[in-house]
Design an enzyme around this catalytic site. Sequence first.
Site, short mmCIF file in Angstrom:
data_model
loop_
_atom_site.label_atom_id
_atom_site.label_comp_id
_atom_site.label_asym_id
_atom_site.label_seq_id
_atom_site.Cartn_x
_atom_site.Cartn_y
_atom_site.Cartn_z
N ASN A 9 39.43 112.48 46.80
CA ASN A 9 40.29 111.66 46.45
C ASN A 9 41.70 112.36 46.51
O ASN A 9 42.10 112.94 45.61
CB ASN A 9 40.17 110.66 45.23
CG ASN A 9 41.28 109.91 44.97
OD1 ASN A 9 42.15 109.67 45.55
ND2 ASN A 9 41.35 109.38 43.51
N LYS A 11 44.59 111.14 46.69
CA LYS A 11 45.86 110.45 45.85
C LYS A 11 47.22 110.36 46.60
O LYS A 11 46.97 110.19 48.01
CB LYS A 11 45.95 111.11 44.45
CG LYS A 11 44.63 111.44 43.70
CD LYS A 11 44.92 111.53 42.21
CE LYS A 11 43.59 111.79 41.49
NZ LYS A 11 43.63 111.92 40.09
N HIS A 97 39.67 102.64 40.90
CA HIS A 97 40.14 103.89 40.17
C HIS A 97 41.00 103.82 39.04
O HIS A 97 41.80 102.89 38.78
CB HIS A 97 41.09 104.84 41.04
CG HIS A 97 40.95 106.38 40.85
ND1 HIS A 97 42.22 106.57 39.91
CD2 HIS A 97 40.26 107.32 41.24
CE1 HIS A 97 42.03 107.84 39.87
NE2 HIS A 97 40.91 108.43 40.50
N GLU A 99 43.35 104.99 37.81
CA GLU A 99 45.11 104.96 37.85
C GLU A 99 45.40 103.87 38.43
O GLU A 99 46.35 103.10 38.13
CB GLU A 99 45.50 106.09 38.99
CG GLU A 99 45.23 107.47 38.38
CD GLU A 99 45.15 108.78 39.00
OE1 GLU A 99 45.14 108.62 40.33
OE2 GLU A 99 44.74 109.86 38.46
N GLU A 169 33.80 107.92 36.15
CA GLU A 169 35.06 108.97 35.73
C GLU A 169 35.44 108.67 34.43
O GLU A 169 36.32 107.94 34.40
CB GLU A 169 36.08 108.61 37.05
CG GLU A 169 35.68 108.79 38.58
CD GLU A 169 36.80 109.39 39.30
OE1 GLU A 169 36.79 110.25 39.90
OE2 GLU A 169 37.73 108.66 39.21
N GLY A 175 42.12 114.63 35.90
CA GLY A 175 43.60 115.36 36.08
C GLY A 175 43.99 115.85 34.81
O GLY A 175 45.22 116.36 34.66
N SER A 215 37.93 116.39 36.73
CA SER A 215 38.13 117.63 36.78
C SER A 215 37.22 118.42 37.41
O SER A 215 36.73 119.48 36.75
CB SER A 215 38.67 118.04 35.45
OG SER A 215 40.03 117.44 35.15
C1 PEP Z 1 39.98 111.24 40.51
O1 PEP Z 1 41.11 111.13 40.46
O2 PEP Z 1 38.95 110.52 40.77
C2 PEP Z 1 39.54 112.70 39.91
C3 PEP Z 1 38.41 112.93 39.50
O3 PEP Z 1 40.77 113.46 39.71
P1 PEP Z 1 40.64 115.15 38.90
O4 PEP Z 1 39.40 115.79 39.74
O5 PEP Z 1 41.88 115.85 39.58
O6 PEP Z 1 40.22 114.90 37.80
#
Ligand code: PEP
Length: 256
Positions: A9, A11, A97, A99, A169, A175, A215
């Site tokens: 992703n 972003k 997601h 966000e 997630e 993040g 992460s």
């Molecule tokens: C994401 O935004 O789907 C994600 C998992 O981000 P990160 O790997 O940076 O935590």
Amino acid sequence: MRQKIIAGNWKMYKTNSEAARLVRQMANRLEKNPAKKCKVIVCPPFTALSTVNEVLKNSKIEFGAQNLYGEVEGAYTGEISAKMIKSTGAKWVIIGHSERRRYFKEDENTINRKIQVALENKLKVIFCVGETLEERNQNLTKDIVLNQVEWGLKGFSEKELKNIVIAYEPVWAIGTGKTASPKQAQDVHAFLREMLDALFESNISQKMPILYGGSVKPENAKGLFEQPDIDGALVGGACLKADSFHKIIKSGEKVF
Ligand code: PEP
């Protein structure tokens, strides 16, 4: 055997020229070192979808969008429809997601509607679920993901469900550099699998991949992929460099 998937992703990162460069680097690495067990998907911003399509023409890497609008078409200034995404050559879309849930107030009904228009336009869906830190501390993780999955997947046929992948997630791990431990992730994935078994026929529930996101990095990918109910990853930060994304793919190739 469930499909194994490593998805990235991007972003709100990468201009067109940066996107072309990154995806070319990824394709070159995979040409030399092909992924035989994992499907690789990248999700750049809308503005780079057509560019990425051009670069990936002879590659096995698939690509998708990070969002869509839950209406077919109309006077919705600034929005992007499933049909527009499909017309770029994209096969996938990320929906739900955290966000989007947090900053754009997307609720379960909106997410269910978005999944519906995606599927009607023959886009496959990476459907994200996960709890916040506060919810985890209150022991609400299972209630939260149960509610998200029940509402998000409401009303779809068996045929439609085959085009959906779940991404667990935990919001506190996105993040932040904090990853769920392999055991923490496996516990929720096993619960999600049980839930899918209770909600759907086993030919659906046993086949729906469940990815982990939060992460994921080259250093922790292997431990996560070794868990029996983790079928791959949705990667954020670490997919913005061809090298780290490729290392995660290589971990998948070793473990799966
Ligand atoms: C994401 O935004 O789907 C994600 C998992 O981000 P990160 O790997 O940076 O935590």
